[in-house]
Design an enzyme around this catalytic site. Sequence first.
Site, short mmCIF file in Angstrom:
data_model
loop_
_atom_site.label_atom_id
_atom_site.label_comp_id
_atom_site.label_asym_id
_atom_site.label_seq_id
_atom_site.Cartn_x
_atom_site.Cartn_y
_atom_site.Cartn_z
N ARG A 234 22.43 0.44 7.43
CA ARG A 234 22.37 -0.75 8.27
C ARG A 234 23.66 -1.54 8.12
O ARG A 234 24.16 -1.73 6.99
CB ARG A 234 21.19 -1.65 7.85
CG ARG A 234 19.85 -1.19 8.38
CD ARG A 234 19.73 -1.39 9.89
NE ARG A 234 18.43 -1.00 10.41
CZ ARG A 234 18.12 0.22 10.88
NH1 ARG A 234 19.02 1.18 10.89
NH2 ARG A 234 16.92 0.46 11.36
N HIS A 282 25.58 3.69 16.62
CA HIS A 282 24.23 3.73 16.03
C HIS A 282 23.47 4.97 16.57
O HIS A 282 22.41 4.85 17.19
CB HIS A 282 23.45 2.44 16.32
CG HIS A 282 22.27 2.26 15.39
ND1 HIS A 282 21.92 1.06 14.86
CD2 HIS A 282 21.38 3.16 14.88
CE1 HIS A 282 20.85 1.20 14.08
NE2 HIS A 282 20.52 2.49 14.08
#
Length: 319
Positions: A234, A282
């Site tokens: 993350r 991502h």
Amino acid sequence: MTKTTIVVAIGGTWDVPPWQEEFAKGANGRRVVFWPQDGVTEVAEPYVLCSWKAKPEAYGIFNKPKVVFSLGAGVDHLYAVRDKLNAPVVRVINSDLTVRMVEYVCLGVLFLHRQIGRHIQNQRKRLWPDLTQPAANDVRVGILGPGQLGGAAGRALQAIGYDVAGWARSPRPESAFPVYAGPENLDAFLARTQILVNLLPNTPETKGSVGRETFARLARMEGQGGAYFINAGRGETVAEGELVAALQSGLLAGAVLDVFNTEPLPAESPLWAMENVLITPHAAADSYPPAIVAQVMDTVERLERGAPLPVTVDISRGY
Ligand code: NDP
Ligand code: OXD
């Protein structure tokens, strides 16, 4: 037996139609409600709530689920609404997503270790330099967060020959590679690591925890200038300004980055233009609807026959 209704609430940037199609195929006669798309705000019990970055109202409207299922492996999107969940949280753990992450981490480690970024630049200039590099078994990779995904990635890297270790919150005696546990062992872990892979979840403890101090303590790759960094966990766990500075100063020789403080990565971020950085949007390990719907349906069937749930998340600790 009363069949369970499946409520699906998807926010963020995901495309909803592939999920509608897959749930329609996989629900095996059960009612499926997409919120807000179907305009339904009341469903009879029993039901489960499948969420990915759902708007907070979803948890108020559907406030008596048997289970809340995170459609991604990360559950940080549920942390802010943890007091409203009223049900066990189940998250994605399946081989499809795990293999995708293993592919990404192996790609990142090989890309950096084998200096592929430099080879691409040299190719563009029609140059033929002799870039030396150590063999994999002389390269020490360290995995921050050797859980479901990091454990599998570490084992795949070991199979290539890398010298792998991990750093977790608690000891992992069953791990195929050594795991350093807790803050008191972080220094020793970093000091032996040349390629650092971040797969930590975003929790109150990990937020902003990877930065200048982390990079300064890493071992350098001989002949390649500095250490390397891969982030597929993350973005929030990294102090991004300090990452940029470490890449600019040469403390880090390069990075492969999939996740960022702000996504999409803003156009003005200096990371875009750095020659020693590979950026992906991502995309390390996508939630593939057929695989995830199969896991949701397995969970629903377990609920219906009163069987124990697969591993549930401790949402109060954030992962
Ligand atoms: P797991 O929960 O299985 O593993 C998390 C690991 O992090 C565990 O080893 C855990 O330690 C460790 N950890 C957590 N908090 C701390 C802490 N404070 N200090 C040290 N170690 C800590 O998660 P997964 O492997 O399934 O997934 C990891 C993350 O990957 C997800 O949370 C998500 O954010 C990200 N992800 C990214 C994707 C992408 O496409 N980029 C796709 C899917 C997931 P312990 O073993 O002691 O519990
Ligand atoms: C996830 C993600 O957590 O896609 O699954 O980031």
